[in-house]
Design a protein around this motif. Structure first.
Motif, PDB file in Angstrom:
ATOM      1  N   UNK A 382       8.198 -51.875   7.961  1.00 56.85           N
ATOM      2  CA  UNK A 382       9.084 -52.222   8.931  1.00 56.85           C
ATOM      3  C   UNK A 382      10.493 -53.344   7.618  1.00 56.85           C
ATOM      4  N   UNK A 383      11.174 -53.098   7.469  1.00 53.61           N
ATOM      5  CA  UNK A 383      11.658 -53.433   6.120  1.00 53.61           C
ATOM      6  C   UNK A 383      12.206 -55.147   6.767  1.00 53.61           C
ATOM      7  N   UNK A 384      11.574 -56.025   6.541  1.00 54.63           N
ATOM      8  CA  UNK A 384      11.741 -57.654   6.961  1.00 54.63           C
ATOM      9  C   UNK A 384      13.250 -58.216   5.636  1.00 54.63           C
ATOM     10  N   UNK A 385      13.882 -58.575   6.265  1.00 53.09           N
ATOM     11  CA  UNK A 385      14.744 -59.832   5.829  1.00 53.09           C
ATOM     12  C   UNK A 385      15.009 -60.690   6.628  1.00 53.09           C
ATOM     13  N   UNK A 386      15.341 -62.085   5.679  1.00 53.44           N
ATOM     14  CA  UNK A 386      15.580 -63.508   6.541  1.00 53.44           C
ATOM     15  C   UNK A 386      16.308 -64.183   5.019  1.00 53.44           C
ATOM     16  N   UNK A 387      16.677 -65.154   6.061  1.00 55.30           N
ATOM     17  CA  UNK A 387      17.689 -66.270   5.115  1.00 55.30           C
ATOM     18  C   UNK A 387      17.242 -67.738   6.422  1.00 55.30           C
ATOM     19  N   UNK A 388      16.928 -68.589   4.838  1.00 51.25           N
ATOM     20  CA  UNK A 388      16.683 -69.654   5.343  1.00 51.25           C
ATOM     21  C   UNK A 388      18.058 -70.628   5.097  1.00 51.25           C
ATOM     22  N   UNK A 389      18.591 -71.136   5.894  1.00 50.74           N
ATOM     23  CA  UNK A 389      20.316 -71.865   6.006  1.00 50.74           C
ATOM     24  C   UNK A 389      20.084 -73.416   5.234  1.00 50.74           C
ATOM     25  N   UNK A 390      18.829 -73.236   4.019  1.00 48.68           N
ATOM     26  CA  UNK A 390      19.412 -74.257   3.389  1.00 48.68           C
ATOM     27  C   UNK A 390      20.641 -74.148   2.595  1.00 48.68           C
ATOM     28  N   UNK A 391      21.442 -74.957   1.807  1.00 48.74           N
ATOM     29  CA  UNK A 391      22.530 -74.887   0.822  1.00 48.74           C
ATOM     30  C   UNK A 391      22.267 -75.093   0.053  1.00 48.74           C
ATOM     31  N   UNK A 392      22.378 -74.253  -0.865  1.00 47.53           N
ATOM     32  CA  UNK A 392      22.639 -72.936  -0.728  1.00 47.53           C
ATOM     33  C   UNK A 392      21.762 -71.874  -0.540  1.00 47.53           C
ATOM     34  N   UNK A 393      21.815 -71.096   0.775  1.00 48.43           N
ATOM     35  CA  UNK A 393      21.191 -70.176   1.454  1.00 48.43           C
ATOM     36  C   UNK A 393      20.048 -69.405   0.401  1.00 48.43           C
ATOM     37  N   UNK A 394      18.533 -69.745   1.561  1.00 48.11           N
ATOM     38  CA  UNK A 394      17.715 -68.412   0.275  1.00 48.11           C
ATOM     39  C   UNK A 394      16.934 -67.444   1.254  1.00 48.11           C
ATOM     40  N   UNK A 395      18.102 -66.249   0.437  1.00 44.55           N
ATOM     41  CA  UNK A 395      17.890 -64.405   0.767  1.00 44.55           C
ATOM     42  C   UNK A 395      16.358 -64.092   0.537  1.00 44.55           C
ATOM     43  N   UNK A 396      15.712 -63.525   1.642  1.00 45.19           N
ATOM     44  CA  UNK A 396      15.252 -62.376   0.810  1.00 45.19           C
ATOM     45  C   UNK A 396      15.179 -61.256   1.670  1.00 45.19           C
ATOM     46  N   UNK A 397      14.314 -59.921   0.876  1.00 47.86           N
ATOM     47  CA  UNK A 397      13.918 -58.747   1.236  1.00 47.86           C
ATOM     48  C   UNK A 397      12.705 -57.513   0.495  1.00 47.86           C
ATOM     49  N   UNK A 398      12.611 -57.532   1.268  1.00 46.77           N
ATOM     50  CA  UNK A 398      11.775 -56.526   0.663  1.00 46.77           C
ATOM     51  C   UNK A 398      10.710 -57.897   0.398  1.00 46.77           C
ATOM     52  N   UNK A 399      10.153 -56.683  -1.249  1.00 47.69           N
ATOM     53  CA  UNK A 399       8.479 -57.549  -1.730  1.00 47.69           C
ATOM     54  C   UNK A 399       8.691 -58.714  -3.010  1.00 47.69           C
ATOM     55  N   UNK A 400       8.615 -59.311  -3.038  1.00 49.69           N
ATOM     56  CA  UNK A 400       8.554 -60.668  -3.911  1.00 49.69           C
ATOM     57  C   UNK A 400       7.600 -59.642  -5.017  1.00 49.69           C
ATOM     58  N   UNK A 401       7.787 -60.475  -6.682  1.00 47.48           N
ATOM     59  CA  UNK A 401       7.526 -59.785  -7.578  1.00 47.48           C
ATOM     60  C   UNK A 401       5.486 -59.665  -7.203  1.00 47.48           C
ATOM     61  N   UNK A 402       4.849 -61.037  -7.298  1.00 47.80           N
ATOM     62  CA  UNK A 402       3.292 -61.069  -6.507  1.00 47.80           C
ATOM     63  C   UNK A 402       3.414 -59.660  -5.971  1.00 47.80           C
ATOM     64  N   UNK A 403       4.034 -59.780  -4.914  1.00 44.31           N
ATOM     65  CA  UNK A 403       3.044 -58.050  -3.815  1.00 44.31           C
ATOM     66  C   UNK A 403       3.970 -57.385  -4.375  1.00 44.31           C
ATOM     67  N   UNK A 404       4.915 -57.238  -5.197  1.00 47.13           N
ATOM     68  CA  UNK A 404       4.651 -55.143  -5.880  1.00 47.13           C
ATOM     69  C   UNK A 404       3.643 -55.407  -6.193  1.00 47.13           C
ATOM     70  N   UNK A 405       3.506 -56.059  -7.555  1.00 47.43           N
ATOM     71  CA  UNK A 405       2.218 -55.953  -8.546  1.00 47.43           C
ATOM     72  C   UNK A 405       0.761 -55.719  -7.792  1.00 47.43           C
TER      73      UNK A 405
END
Length: 499
Positions: A382-405
């Motif tokens: 499952x492709x996981x995406x999410x947003x932390x509603x700080x300002x500015x927003x902190x959003x992410x989808x997929x793999x982080x760099x260390x996870x991809x490596x």
């Protein structure tokens, strides 16, 4: 100690003997964002369905999570922009105090709270009406297993109901972890807060100490700083938002400190001492030794959540849980017990509303297969995406760099990072803090992951998410004709930073 299991079995036997069992085709325990639509779908498909809920229809998201927090964060955003008027050449006239100084903002916490309550009530009422209108039998009570797919429900009036289901779906979610800190019992209970009780404050704290620098701690810390509280965040990790890319997390730390939030990293609270004026001091320990945070008026514990599985008595029906209490499921959300499923936060992280809703789709495909498709959905890959509603927003989808490596050690991994100061729309709106970062496979151009700390970061991330879902290489975004000037247009330029 030895009498307790015997007494419990006797109690279960008594309940089963004395009560009449109501049989259902399906029982959903917990009315979260996955359980509620599943109960409706089952009922609409003519399955006799019961939904058991302890407190409010709609679960955490509607009542204690996304809806109320983001509503209050919107108020914080308005307060922040009100203070930034002079940056845009907009000046407020002198108020009753005769002062038009920068940062002179009046906060009506009761109004903020009431606005939050009104929106929650609207969402909750809509959920209740749709669920009951679909023919779901809603039982307001506390459920526990007393046998194979047999549940005892302690109703709100103190009575017991005994119900059984051909299918049982566990959707009981999580709750804030109970705080443990020496001296905490001496602090007035109204000043010891969790992610639910903090939203019921009728006034802004003078000094809020936040224990935990994850998504919840970061959002509430920034919110109450914008509402004019002094805020101190104490976090045992080496960075805010521990799961996120360190470079972007460090940028968020700089933003928080720029906005006047005091952040202590690699720090643990070790005790509390009270004073005669109602405030208290929090003792902390970091790698340099011990120190004291003085004059705290409120403390928010935002350092974790625990599953609501203890009272379920899951062992009575053969449902396995892990060492933390999460219900163990396979990729189609089946538990170790035949006919029993689990969905949402109770099965473990990632604990996001949209994940719970996707669990609903997975179970609907299993329990109510359509004529159009014979294949079951699953949570695998499952492709996981999410947003932390700080300002500015902190959003992410997929793999982080260390996870991809780590996941693809034989692939050539490239990254691209671009500051928001390179985004025309960000410059025009005066929202230039942060950056975006992409992770790609060099040989195929496949986008493996994307993060954005920036204005409307969640919307930007969603554009990249669609590209990943469509198996589009980054070159398609690089060459796309986006409307000008939009934040999405920056996805033409990001890839020029690949290295």
């Amino acid at each position: 100690m030895y009498l307790r299991p015997i007494l419990q079995r006797a109690k279960n036997l008594f309940i089963r003997t004395m009560a009449t069992t109501t049989k259902y085709d399906a029982i959903v325990i917990g009315s979260g964002q996955g359980g509620t639509p599943l109960a409706r779908a089952l009922a609409e498909a003519k399955h006799k369905t019961a939904l058991i809920e302890r407190e409010h229809i709609g679960g955490c998201c509607v009542n204690d999570g996304c809806t109320p927090t983001k509503t209050m964060i919107a108020s914080g955003r308005v307060a922040y922009l009100s203070q930034r008027g002079p940056d845009y050449g907009v000046h407020s006239p002198p108020g009753a105090s005769g002062s038009a100084r920068r940062n002179e903002v009046s906060i009506d916490m009761e109004k903020i709270r009431q606005r939050k309550r009104d929106i929650v009530k609207s969402f909750r009422t809509g959920n209740e009406n749709r669920t009951k209108g679909a023919g779901v039998d809603v039982l307001m009570g506390d459920a526990s297993f007393v046998g194979d797919r047999i549940l005892s429900v302690l109703m709100g009036d103190g009575s017991h109901r005994l119900v059984s289901g051909e299918k049982v779906i566990i959707n009981t979610g999580c709750r804030p972890a109970a705080p443990v800190l020496k001296g905490l019992e001496k602090v007035e209970k109204a000043r010891v807060l969790d992610s639910t009780s903090i939203m019921e404050l009728g006034e802004v704290p003078e000094h809020l100490v936040v224990v935990g620098g994850g998504y919840i701690g970061a959002e509430f810390g920034q919110l109450f700083r914008r509402l004019r509280a002094k805020v101190t965040i104490v976090h045992r990790g080496t960075q805010l938002l521990p799961r996120e890319d360190k470079e972007l997390a460090d940028m968020l730390l700089d933003i928080f400190r720029e906005d006047g939030i005091v952040v202590h990293l690699e720090t643990t609270p070790i005790g509390i001492s009270t004073s005669s004026n109602g405030s208290f001091d929090v003792s902390i320990r970091d790698r340099y030794g011990e120190a004291v945070l003085t004059g705290a008026t409120h403390i928010l514990f935002a350092a974790g959540r625990v599953p609501n599985s203890k009272g379920l008595n899951a062992q009575a029906t053969g449902v396995k849980t892990d060492e933390r209490g999460y219900v163990v499921t396979n990729e189609v959300l089946e538990t170790s017990a035949p006919g029993i499923y689990a969905m949402g936060d109770i099965k473990g992280p990632p604990a996001f509303t949209h994940i719970s809703y996707d669990d609903f789709r997975v179970l609907r495909s299993s329990l109510l297969p359509s004529n159009e498709s014979t294949s079951k959905l699953s949570v695998k890959n499952r492709l996981v995406s999410y947003v932390a509603y700080t300002d500015p927003q902190f959003a992410h989808v997929g793999l982080h760099e260390h996870e991809a490596r780590e996941k693809f050690p034989d692939r050539k991994i490239l990254t691209a990072q671009m500051p928001m100061t390179f985004v025309a729309r960000a410059l025009e709106t005066g929202e230039t803090r942060g950056a975006m970062k992409a992770v790609v496979d060099r040989d195929t151009g496949c986008i493996l992951g994307f993060s954005c700390l920036g204005s409307e970061g969640g919307e930007l991330m969603s554009v990249v998410q669609m590209a990943i879902l469509g198996n589009l290489p980054y070159q398609k975004l690089q060459d796309a004709v986006f409307a000008h000037p939009t934040f999405a247009e920056s996805l033409n330029n990001l890839w020029g930073f690949l290295k």
